[in-house]
Design an enzyme around this catalytic site. Sequence first.
Site, PDB file in Angstrom:
ATOM      1  N   HIS A  96     -43.380 -55.927 -78.754  1.00 22.25           N
ATOM      2  CA  HIS A  96     -42.924 -57.156 -79.408  1.00 22.25           C
ATOM      3  C   HIS A  96     -43.781 -58.356 -79.028  1.00 22.25           C
ATOM      4  O   HIS A  96     -43.330 -59.494 -79.142  1.00 22.25           O
ATOM      5  CB  HIS A  96     -41.455 -57.414 -79.080  1.00 22.25           C
ATOM      6  CG  HIS A  96     -40.587 -56.255 -79.414  1.00 22.25           C
ATOM      7  ND1 HIS A  96     -40.211 -55.329 -78.475  1.00 22.25           N
ATOM      8  CD2 HIS A  96     -40.072 -55.826 -80.583  1.00 22.25           C
ATOM      9  CE1 HIS A  96     -39.493 -54.375 -79.061  1.00 22.25           C
ATOM     10  NE2 HIS A  96     -39.396 -54.653 -80.338  1.00 22.25           N
ATOM     11  N   GLY A  97     -44.991 -58.110 -78.525  1.00 19.29           N
ATOM     12  CA  GLY A  97     -45.960 -59.187 -78.329  1.00 19.29           C
ATOM     13  C   GLY A  97     -45.670 -60.145 -77.202  1.00 19.29           C
ATOM     14  O   GLY A  97     -45.746 -61.353 -77.390  1.00 19.29           O
TER      15      GLY A  97
END
Lengths: 184, 432, 289
Positions: free
Chosen positions: A149-150
């Site tokens: 999810h970065g």
Amino acid sequence: MAEPVVNPDGPMGQNEGGDATRRDFIHIAAGAAAAGAGVMVAWPLINQMSPAADTLALASIEFDMSKVQEGQQVVIKWQGKPVFVRYRTPAELQKVEAEGAVGSPAQTDAERTKAGHEKYLVVIGSCTHLGCVPTFNAGEYGGWFCPCHGSHYDASGRIRKGPAPLNLIVPAYEYLSDTRVKIG
Amino acid sequence: MSNHESTYVPKTAVERWLDTRLPIVRFGMDYANLPTPRNLNYWWTFGGILAICLMTQIITGIVLAMHYTPHIDMAFASVERIMRDVPGGWLIRYVHANGASMFFIAVYLHMLRGLYYGSYKAPREMIWIVGCVIFFLMIATAFLGYVLPWGQMSFWGAEVITNLIGAIPVVGEPILVWLRGGPAIDNATLNRFFSLHYLLPFVILGCVVLHLWALHAAGQNNPVGILIPKDREKKDTLPFHPYFTVKDGFAIILFFIMFAVFVFYNPNALGHADNYIPANPLVTPAHIVPEWYMLPFYAILRAVPDKFGGVVAMFAAIGVLFVLPWLDTSKVRSMRYRPTMKTFFIIFLFVCFGLGWCGAQLPDAPVVPGMPSFNLIDGQLNSYLWLTRFLTIYYFVFFIVLMPLVGLKEKPLLIPATISEPVLPTTEAEKV
Amino acid sequence: MNNEKKMSFRKIIACAVAAAGIVAVASPALAAGGAKHPRDGGFSFNGPFGTFDQGQLQRGYKVYREVCSSCHGMDHVHFRNLGDKHGPFWNPAYPNPNDNPVVKALAKEIQVADIDSETGESLMRDATTADKFPNPYPNATAAAAGNGGAAPPDLSVMAKARHDGANYIYSLLSGYVAPPKGLKIAPGQNYNPYMSGDLTPFWEGKGPAPKGGFIAMPPQLTNGQVTYDDGTEATVDQMAKDVAAFIMWTSEPKMVERKQAGFGVLIFLLMFAGITYASYRKIWKGVAH
């Protein structure tokens, strides 16, 4: 014919008016005992799913830091989770020390390492967002980047950008000698 | 009873809403108000006890499956881990292991009650037959479960019992290999036994629903054994709740006291020490015996000198129960009013205990040590072999000969006109 | 009506007793065989309130460690178990047995096989509390080969794997006697009157064959073989008793917990039964049945 068919008071004594409370007591007590029995039965059935004694006794592990090359990390498995052992370059070290207290919670690099062994960082390699394993040497801060999810971590494992709520967790560990650590 | 009308009236809007969509409250209330013969004695509480037994076994079994490993190298160790490391695991395992025995104690008493009071007779044949199916499934489930700890008795019990199938002519051998998943009891066998042991209790649960459905349709029997006429229903029955919930509840607690004594103070009394030795396919224990609840059938198996004949006899011993409703020719249900049959029933009871006793003995051992004896065909007369044979003969004679014959010949006692009659004061009864 | 009720009560109790009776007679009927009945070790854990004698368990551990463990494994026992509640080295100050210094020290005395986490090579290291008792043999074949074909059995649950386990172990270990004259003994076998078996084929003496059987294990205990830390005199009888108690504990480590829980459960059930009976009597009061 006058058959004594049923208890004239009703089976629970409820037809006798004002006296009902005292008459009901024994039935309430029996019901309460049944409920208590239910709870007593439920507890071991729930508790059996807690970690078993052998799981709780899982050994700590020892690791020789001299196996890690400068600028690299070694991933070891401890209690079923990955642990990152990172030997940071002087440039990385300088950068994370110069930044002061950042991340969440705000921490200096010194708070996340052991005195005298600042170049080594030991963190649990599991993203504090939803538990993926962050990629080494990636992301905008040169630490780790979580592909799920970065989330961006710096070289001190502090969360700098993205959805993760906390810095990478530093496990309890100690130096047994200059190069040998015991994690757990 | 059979055509009992629902008296439930939903009071609130929510209850009315639910009642038209899912009448679950109505179902529960109807069961609570079910008119139940007022003269049911404590022998009728075993139905409730058995329901609790089944739930206990299913719940503890699901829990044990969370920790058990169905692999020949790990099964024994995983059971020991349950006993040592899993929080409260020893309790759950001992409840499950002893629960099987408790289940069989209750089911045997339940069946004997049905036999004594003629609960299998019209219009209740289907209740009885479904019950027999449940009993058969229980035996299968218990056998499969006993294999899982992978001790010596587990392994050799599985070996001996699966070999029974091999006794079937022609097709026996291929079926045996198919059943075991190989030439011998091995990992494949353990895995499928675990899977089936998990499945069968839910099949039993389904059969229990059918059992109760049939009971609801035909109505409960009672110690007097007569059907309750429609106009007597109000006088002769009581609502199930609270009268029989509290009676069943009390019996269940007494039953659990016995259960707890075994679990907490003698948890291994009903098992066999050899099952704490890990399975070894190269060494057979000196004396293989099944669990106590299978001993009567094991004795019948050994009584017949022919391998296939023994298997047939053993299955016939259970199979004869299925046709019992048509073997019994008596018009009277309850043996209370059948003194002749009652005597034969009591002998039958001793025969069943005797068969169980014989099943645990070596066939060649003398029944009365030191008593002079002589050889009869293939064994000493004073041996468990011959005692077992005599008892086996009575077992079958009871069902196949006595049931039809006594029913036709005997003269039953006078049967009360209503079930209230024997319980009311004499003067009242005379008025009726 | 009252009478009838009493009757049904009596019946139900009678049937419970009868059921328990069948069960009681049906299961142990096959035990002993031709072996001598074990002597009573007078153990502290007998009876519904019996508990383990901690000093005895500690002595038993010493006997196991110094005598038995050179041939017999205990695959289901971990060093941490020694510090478990009601175990030999239980100390209430250390609810987590892995922190117990005595247990840690006992583990450290023993070497266990492991794999080097970096090179993957096998190595020997000090045991930790999390380790199992090491097995003296790498596998069952080696165990059998090293003992003339008879692999020494694992002792973890031995007290449950034999009828009357603790008394049996005690009797067997301290019960070696010279074989009766006329008994043919094969090489590598020893006579023990408490071992199960049938000696008829090997009996050439007068009268019926003696009780007992052959056991591959020769007598192991000699007076003074172990030096007990608590000063107890290490006679053969004492050591056999102590190690039997220790094996009883390894076989059923939760025994004390079980009996204590059972006491509470039974008290509760009896009270529950009393209250429910009162409720039952009230509900059925004046109802003919």
